[in-house]
Design a protein around this motif. Structure first.
Motif, short mmCIF file in Angstrom:
data_model
loop_
_atom_site.label_atom_id
_atom_site.label_comp_id
_atom_site.label_asym_id
_atom_site.label_seq_id
_atom_site.Cartn_x
_atom_site.Cartn_y
_atom_site.Cartn_z
N ASP A 214 -28.50 -20.54 8.94
CA ASP A 214 -29.35 -19.95 10.00
C ASP A 214 -28.57 -19.72 11.30
O ASP A 214 -28.79 -18.74 12.00
CB ASP A 214 -30.55 -20.86 10.30
N ARG A 215 -27.69 -20.65 11.61
CA ARG A 215 -26.93 -20.56 12.86
C ARG A 215 -25.88 -19.46 12.85
O ARG A 215 -25.57 -18.87 13.88
CB ARG A 215 -26.21 -21.90 13.13
N LEU A 216 -25.29 -19.21 11.68
CA LEU A 216 -24.07 -18.39 11.63
C LEU A 216 -24.21 -17.04 10.93
O LEU A 216 -23.43 -16.13 11.20
CB LEU A 216 -22.94 -19.18 10.94
N LYS A 217 -25.16 -16.93 10.04
CA LYS A 217 -25.23 -15.74 9.17
C LYS A 217 -25.51 -14.45 9.97
O LYS A 217 -26.36 -14.44 10.86
CB LYS A 217 -26.35 -15.94 8.14
N ASN A 218 -24.76 -13.41 9.60
CA ASN A 218 -24.97 -12.05 10.15
C ASN A 218 -24.95 -11.99 11.67
O ASN A 218 -25.71 -11.23 12.27
CB ASN A 218 -26.30 -11.46 9.65
N ARG A 219 -24.09 -12.78 12.29
CA ARG A 219 -24.00 -12.72 13.76
C ARG A 219 -22.65 -12.16 14.18
O ARG A 219 -21.62 -12.56 13.64
CB ARG A 219 -24.19 -14.12 14.36
N ASP A 220 -22.68 -11.23 15.13
CA ASP A 220 -21.41 -10.67 15.61
C ASP A 220 -21.17 -11.04 17.08
O ASP A 220 -20.31 -10.47 17.74
CB ASP A 220 -21.37 -9.16 15.39
N ASP A 221 -21.96 -12.00 17.59
CA ASP A 221 -21.81 -12.41 19.00
C ASP A 221 -21.07 -13.73 19.12
O ASP A 221 -21.02 -14.32 20.19
CB ASP A 221 -23.20 -12.53 19.66
N ILE A 222 -20.51 -14.23 18.02
CA ILE A 222 -19.86 -15.55 18.04
C ILE A 222 -18.36 -15.40 18.29
O ILE A 222 -17.70 -14.57 17.66
CB ILE A 222 -20.12 -16.30 16.72
N ALA A 223 -17.82 -16.20 19.20
CA ALA A 223 -16.37 -16.26 19.42
C ALA A 223 -15.78 -17.12 18.30
O ALA A 223 -16.15 -18.29 18.16
CB ALA A 223 -16.07 -16.88 20.78
N THR A 224 -14.89 -16.55 17.52
CA THR A 224 -14.46 -17.24 16.29
C THR A 224 -13.11 -17.97 16.42
O THR A 224 -12.46 -18.24 15.44
CB THR A 224 -14.39 -16.24 15.11
N ASP A 225 -12.72 -18.29 17.67
CA ASP A 225 -11.46 -19.03 17.80
C ASP A 225 -11.60 -20.50 17.39
O ASP A 225 -10.67 -21.09 16.86
CB ASP A 225 -10.91 -18.92 19.24
N ARG A 226 -12.80 -21.08 17.59
CA ARG A 226 -12.94 -22.52 17.33
C ARG A 226 -14.39 -22.88 17.07
O ARG A 226 -15.29 -22.35 17.72
CB ARG A 226 -12.43 -23.28 18.56
N VAL A 227 -14.60 -23.80 16.15
CA VAL A 227 -15.94 -24.37 15.93
C VAL A 227 -15.79 -25.88 15.72
O VAL A 227 -14.79 -26.33 15.15
CB VAL A 227 -16.63 -23.70 14.70
N PHE A 228 -16.76 -26.61 16.21
CA PHE A 228 -16.81 -28.06 15.93
C PHE A 228 -17.89 -28.34 14.90
O PHE A 228 -19.00 -27.79 15.00
CB PHE A 228 -17.17 -28.84 17.19
N ILE A 229 -17.56 -29.17 13.93
CA ILE A 229 -18.58 -29.78 13.07
C ILE A 229 -18.60 -31.24 13.53
O ILE A 229 -17.63 -31.97 13.33
CB ILE A 229 -18.22 -29.68 11.58
#
Length: 280
Positions: A214-229
């Motif tokens: 839900d958080r990530l699918k089909n989104r193009d507004d996310i900065a993809t340099d880093r993510v924390f789990i």
């Protein structure tokens, strides 16, 4: 080239390896069990809190970093051109207020209200460290971080409401209802406050998997340099599974897995997990 020191509260939930890599110093919040006071993640670990809660049905109290603690921290780095300190959000703790007061004693300390918690703040800390490494001055870094703060998307799914109930943040009836219906709420940080988002039903593993999609699918507004789990004691299997789902939906260059500190864990309880990232 400016020599800038980056510091933060222990609640930024950064791993020891990350702190060492960027030469970041942390200052711990306090955990109070009965009459004993411990430094978060120094003298006490999250599993100690869970054991205490299970045994007594009570939660420890948490306490902010004192003004004097901040003065001691900032004093250590007076050979730097400036210190940039990133705080736990002002709505969650008086730590920011205390850091702000301590900073008045110095000419070169910039205090940042992250308006966030856990690795929501952690993103801001790492951004500060990278800008400092690039040789930017303190004023430039401070302004860049202010622009970044509203772009942090922090959320997590809770397995149990018992810890929020023990901490007086939800009623016994709400906690009982959630348990009865097997509801796993998503908590979001919005404008520096915690809010309840989508509610998932079923086992925690399945709820977390649905939440990540839900958080990530089909989104193009996310900065993809880093993510924390970031999690509060989830199984290795679930964490690896989450990492796989994260990368299926967004091409993150760096996936950092961290465990929540005592302060954060004492409010959310075990088996909580969140994916925290920046938007463009």
């Amino acid at each position: 080239m400016s020599k800038i020191k980056i510091t933060c509260d222990s609640t930024a939930d950064l791993s020891k390896g990350t702190l060492q890599k960027y030469n970041i110093d942390t200052v711990p919040l306090y955990i109070i069990l009965e009459d004993e006071t411990y430094k978060d993640s120094v003298d006490i670990q999250p599993d100690d809190i869970y054991a205490y809660a299970e045994k007594t049905g009570k939660l420890p109290k948490t306490a902010a970093v004192s003004v004097q603690n901040y003065i001691d921290l900032f004093s250590k780095y007076q050979d730097y051109d400036a210190i940039i300190h990133v705080n736990l959000g002002q709505q969650f703790s008086s730590s920011f207020q205390n850091a702000h007061l301590a900073a008045q004693e110095f000419k070169n300390v910039y205090v940042i209200n992250s308006d966030n918690l856990s690795t929501g703040s952690g993103h801001i800390v790492l951004e500060a460290a990278e800008l400092a490494e690039q040789g930017h001055d303190a004023k430039f870094i401070y302004e860049k971080l202010q622009e970044l703060i509203p772009k942090i998307e922090a959320s997590f799914v809770l397995d149990t409401l018992d810890y929020l109930k023990m901490g007086g943040r939800c009623s016994a009836i709400q906690a009982f209802g959630a348990s009865l219906l097997n509801i796993k709420p998503c908590i979001e940080v919005i404008d520096g406050k915690m809010d309840v988002g989508k509610k998932y039903r079923g086992k925690i593993e399945k709820s977390i998997q649905k939440y990540v999609v839900d958080r990530l699918k089909n989104r193009d507004d996310i900065a993809t340099d880093r993510v924390f789990i970031t999690h509060s004691g989830c199984s290795e299997e679930l964490i690896n599974n989450v990492k796989q789902i994260v990368l299926e939906h967004q091409p993150f260059e760096e996936v950092l897995i961290t465990r929540a500190s005592c302060t954060i864990s004492s409010h959310c309880g075990p088996n909580t997990l969140g994916v925290l990232f920046k938007t463009k």
